[in-house]
Design a protein around this motif. Structure first.
Motif, PDB file in Angstrom:
ATOM      1  N   UNK A 470      48.401 -68.591  10.635  1.00  0.00           N
ATOM      2  CA  UNK A 470      48.012 -69.224  11.895  1.00  0.00           C
ATOM      3  C   UNK A 470      48.162 -68.162  12.975  1.00  0.00           C
ATOM      4  N   UNK A 471      47.091 -67.896  13.678  1.00  0.00           N
ATOM      5  CA  UNK A 471      47.113 -66.811  14.659  1.00  0.00           C
ATOM      6  C   UNK A 471      45.951 -66.989  15.630  1.00  0.00           C
ATOM      7  N   UNK A 472      45.942 -66.158  16.673  1.00  0.00           N
ATOM      8  CA  UNK A 472      44.820 -66.183  17.617  1.00  0.00           C
ATOM      9  C   UNK A 472      43.542 -65.643  16.969  1.00  0.00           C
ATOM     10  N   UNK A 473      43.691 -64.945  15.868  1.00  0.00           N
ATOM     11  CA  UNK A 473      42.541 -64.404  15.164  1.00  0.00           C
ATOM     12  C   UNK A 473      42.996 -63.410  14.111  1.00  0.00           C
ATOM     13  N   UNK A 474      42.043 -62.736  13.502  1.00  0.00           N
ATOM     14  CA  UNK A 474      42.361 -61.722  12.498  1.00  0.00           C
ATOM     15  C   UNK A 474      41.314 -60.612  12.577  1.00  0.00           C
ATOM     16  N   UNK A 475      41.771 -59.384  12.378  1.00  0.00           N
ATOM     17  CA  UNK A 475      40.895 -58.211  12.423  1.00  0.00           C
ATOM     18  C   UNK A 475      40.886 -57.557  11.039  1.00  0.00           C
ATOM     19  N   UNK A 476      39.712 -57.227  10.548  1.00  0.00           N
ATOM     20  CA  UNK A 476      39.593 -56.366   9.368  1.00  0.00           C
ATOM     21  C   UNK A 476      38.907 -55.094   9.852  1.00  0.00           C
ATOM     22  N   UNK A 499      40.152 -43.928   2.399  1.00  0.00           N
ATOM     23  CA  UNK A 499      39.418 -44.978   1.689  1.00  0.00           C
ATOM     24  C   UNK A 499      40.271 -46.240   1.725  1.00  0.00           C
ATOM     25  N   UNK A 500      40.215 -46.946   2.854  1.00  0.00           N
ATOM     26  CA  UNK A 500      41.108 -48.097   3.033  1.00  0.00           C
ATOM     27  C   UNK A 500      40.572 -48.999   4.140  1.00  0.00           C
ATOM     28  N   UNK A 501      41.117 -50.217   4.192  1.00  0.00           N
ATOM     29  CA  UNK A 501      40.875 -51.142   5.293  1.00  0.00           C
ATOM     30  C   UNK A 501      42.221 -51.650   5.805  1.00  0.00           C
ATOM     31  N   UNK A 502      42.244 -52.088   7.057  1.00  0.00           N
ATOM     32  CA  UNK A 502      43.452 -52.664   7.657  1.00  0.00           C
ATOM     33  C   UNK A 502      43.174 -54.119   8.001  1.00  0.00           C
ATOM     34  N   UNK A 503      44.052 -55.013   7.564  1.00  0.00           N
ATOM     35  CA  UNK A 503      43.958 -56.440   7.892  1.00  0.00           C
ATOM     36  C   UNK A 503      45.062 -56.744   8.897  1.00  0.00           C
ATOM     37  N   UNK A 504      44.674 -57.151  10.117  1.00  0.00           N
ATOM     38  CA  UNK A 504      45.640 -57.318  11.209  1.00  0.00           C
ATOM     39  C   UNK A 504      45.529 -58.715  11.806  1.00  0.00           C
ATOM     40  N   UNK A 505      46.550 -59.582  11.644  1.00  0.00           N
ATOM     41  CA  UNK A 505      46.569 -60.862  12.363  1.00  0.00           C
ATOM     42  C   UNK A 505      46.771 -60.608  13.862  1.00  0.00           C
ATOM     43  N   UNK A 506      46.093 -61.382  14.693  1.00  0.00           N
ATOM     44  CA  UNK A 506      46.236 -61.245  16.146  1.00  0.00           C
ATOM     45  C   UNK A 506      47.228 -62.291  16.648  1.00  0.00           C
ATOM     46  N   UNK A 507      48.371 -61.839  17.180  1.00  0.00           N
ATOM     47  CA  UNK A 507      49.411 -62.733  17.698  1.00  0.00           C
ATOM     48  C   UNK A 507      49.726 -63.859  16.711  1.00  0.00           C
ATOM     49  N   UNK A 508      50.237 -63.521  15.520  1.00  0.00           N
ATOM     50  CA  UNK A 508      50.487 -64.545  14.497  1.00  0.00           C
ATOM     51  C   UNK A 508      51.653 -65.463  14.867  1.00  0.00           C
ATOM     52  N   UNK A 509      51.583 -66.700  14.358  1.00  0.00           N
ATOM     53  CA  UNK A 509      52.650 -67.678  14.602  1.00  0.00           C
ATOM     54  C   UNK A 509      53.922 -67.278  13.849  1.00  0.00           C
ATOM     55  N   UNK A 510      53.765 -66.767  12.628  1.00  0.00           N
ATOM     56  CA  UNK A 510      54.912 -66.358  11.825  1.00  0.00           C
ATOM     57  C   UNK A 510      55.229 -64.881  12.068  1.00  0.00           C
TER      58      UNK A 510
END
Length: 577
Positions: A470-476, A499-510
């Motif tokens: 649960x978050x304001x959003x998510x970035x890949x 050779x990679x990707x980053x998965x970043x939650x935006x302001x996550x609840x947890x």
């Protein structure tokens, strides 16, 4: 020019070698190393026997300068040499000795000019002067034949008619079958195999035959990106593949102009025209050749950027280099200046240009990337923006950058892009349908349509559940985008070549919902659990998603290409300003 005589010589040589070496298959002494050949590699007994058979056959039918891996360069036959013959008596010696049915005899012939018929005549000739090629698969009996300006043909075993052959028309790498020279595989080639860019990889161990397989469309391409391909390995296959409509170059897209020297080496990419362009984009710098035309895209809200575009147009016209303008830029300049005195035209088809000049900041670079799409067009990015982290050259370096490209003296940096597919269910259907969104150079962001409202989603990596967020959003984010929105949201900085990707939650609840770095070959799936969500590609493309929809993200088949200027770590200093 007596092509019938050339054909007769080639056919006698390949048939004689086939007859002479077949009894040697399985003989233990065939495998003995008896000397070091003229090309510097060990020579097996079977190679020497096959070469001697060829020499005897040539001497009975003509006088020639023979180039072969074992003897080097030698005049054979009586009188002034009429022909130049490049021979590989057994291509695929290991296969032959182990009775693997992929080994051949390869021969190519060119006529020596009458005015200079001696052994020194070949100093003025190269591989492009070869006029006839013939390759015979000794194990299976089929013969391939090509003749200058007359096409390429195959004669199957037990058949009487020659059939014309041509390269495949496969256009997508994902559908292609590619032959690879296996010895000394580079990291680049290993990554190509690992990334599964093509449908099939085949390693046969006989370059001449593999080139013939491309000529007949059985393989879509054959590559050796090391500088290890020898003249004798490919001469016969070169003529056949050339006459079947194939494109044959080194890894940088330069046409082969190999000297007629047994020690000559080259890299090699051969395919049909469409796939060849893609493969050179992966393995080399096809843009080292003189540019055909520059495309120009610019921000149009700043006078200094438009003034620079006019200076660039003047400079390109003074150099005699063509250019095309992005449509909005063309309209803006038409209202601003006397455009009729210039050779200005609108860029209607991206395939008309070889390079794209981007005048602006990061937003202009992202627009250029979207305009280029999946085409292999490198971006020359000039900083006229506020951040300009994606740009490689300052305003003062623009003419230096153009000169680098015109001279072919520059490097290309390849950047990974992220493909995005939305899977959704319609009310009247139970199965998923899908929509393909444009590739992202920076990032794909999922955010709520309502300010200050959280979204609820699940994250899967390669089918394995990672977490419910649960978050304001998510970035890949791609490595290129790791210094953009991802960094602001707490993600790490990645070098662009990673050779990679980053998965970043935006302001996550947890609190434990932290950024994750995943392998570039991973499939990232995000399932929307509640509320409507907006998918944003590079801050521009938007798509509305609803509960139950899924977003599937993975490495794109296409790359972005940049003419390299500033060093990556020097650009990081901008983040501290």
């Amino acid at each position: 020019m007596d092509y019938d005589h050339m054909f007769h010589i080639a056919k006698k040589v390949v048939d004689s070698i086939e007859k002479g070496v077949k009894p040697l298959i399985g003989w233990e002494r065939s495998d003995e190393v008896v000397k070091i050949g003229a090309d510097g590699t060990p020579t097996k007994r079977i190679d020497v026997i096959a070469e001697n058979i060829a020499i005897n056959s040539i001497e009975r039918h003509c006088s020639a300068v023979l180039i072969s891996e074992e003897i080097g360069i030698k005049k054979v036959g009586d009188g002034p040499p009429e022909y130049l013959i490049v021979l590989d008596p057994i291509d695929g010696t290991y296969n032959a000795l182990n009775n693997l049915p992929i080994y051949s005899v390869s021969i190519a012939i060119g006529e020596i000019p009458r005015r200079n018929r001696d052994i020194d005549a070949i100093k003025s000739m190269d591989i492009r002067d070869l006029e006839l090629g013939m390759v015979k698969n000794i194990a299976t009996g089929e013969i391939y034949y090509g003749r200058a300006n007359k096409g390429a043909y195959i004669l199957e075993k037990n058949e009487k008619e020659w059939k014309r052959i041509k390269v495949s028309d496969t256009k997508n790498l994902k559908d292609a079958s590619v032959g690879v020279f296996a010895y000394g595989l580079t990291t680049n080639t290993l990554n190509f195999i690992k990334d599964r860019k093509v449908r099939r990889i085949r390693i046969f161990g006989s370059a001449a035959l593999e080139m013939c397989y491309v000529a007949r469309g059985a393989l879509d391409a054959f590559i050796n990106v090391n500088e290890t391909t020898r003249l004798c390995d490919i001469a016969g296959g070169y003529v056949i593949l050339r006459e079947s409509g194939g494109v044959i170059t080194d890894r940088d897209g330069r046409p082969l102009n190999m000297r007629l020297d047994v020690k000559e080496r080259t890299s090699l990419i051969c395919s049909n025209r469409t796939l060849h362009r893609k493969l050179v984009g992966i393995f080399g710098n096809k843009w080292a050749l003189k540019p055909t035309k520059f495309g120009i895209i610019s921000r149009i809200d700043r006078e200094e950027a438009l003034d620079l575009v006019v200076q660039i147009i003047d400079y390109l016209e003074s150099k005699g280099v063509g250019y095309l303008l992005e449509e909005e830029l063309y309209k803006t300049l038409k209202d601003k200046m006397d455009i009729d005195r210039y050779d200005c035209k609108v860029m209607e088809d991206i395939r008309e240009i070889s390079h794209m000049l981007s005048i602006g900041g990061d937003g202009t670079v992202l627009r250029a990337s979207r305009l280029i799409g999946g085409n292999e067009v490198p971006i020359i990015s000039i900083d006229m923006g506020t951040v300009g982290f994606l740009t490689e050259f300052s305003r003062d370096e623009v003419f230096k950058a153009i000169d680098m490209v015109i001279r072919g003296n520059y490097e290309i940096e390849r950047r990974t892009k992220c493909s995005c597919v939305v899977k959704f269910r319609e009310e009247e259907r139970k199965d998923y349908r899908q929509k393909v969104l444009p590739d992202a150079l920076n990032e794909v962001v999922l955010i709520t349509k309502s300010p200050a409202k959280m979204i609820h989603f699940e994250v899967y990596i390669n089918g394995e559940f990672v977490e419910e967020v649960r978050a304001d959003g998510i970035i890949v984010s791609t490595p290129t985008g790791s210094t953009a929105y991802s960094l602001s949201a707490g993600g790490p900085i990645l070098e662009p070549s990673m050779d990679a990707f980053v998965v970043v939650p935006i302001c996550p609840f947890k609190l434990f919902s932290r950024p994750i770095v995943v392998d570039g070959n991973s499939e990232i799936l995000i399932r929307i659990l509640r509320k409507s969500v907006l998918a944003v590609i590079d801050g521009n493309v938007e798509e509305t998603l609803k509960k139950g929809d899924e977003v599937v993200l993975r490495k794109s088949d296409a790359y972005a290409y940049f003419v390299k200027g500033r060093k990556f770590y020097s650009k990081l200093k901008k983040l501290g300003n």
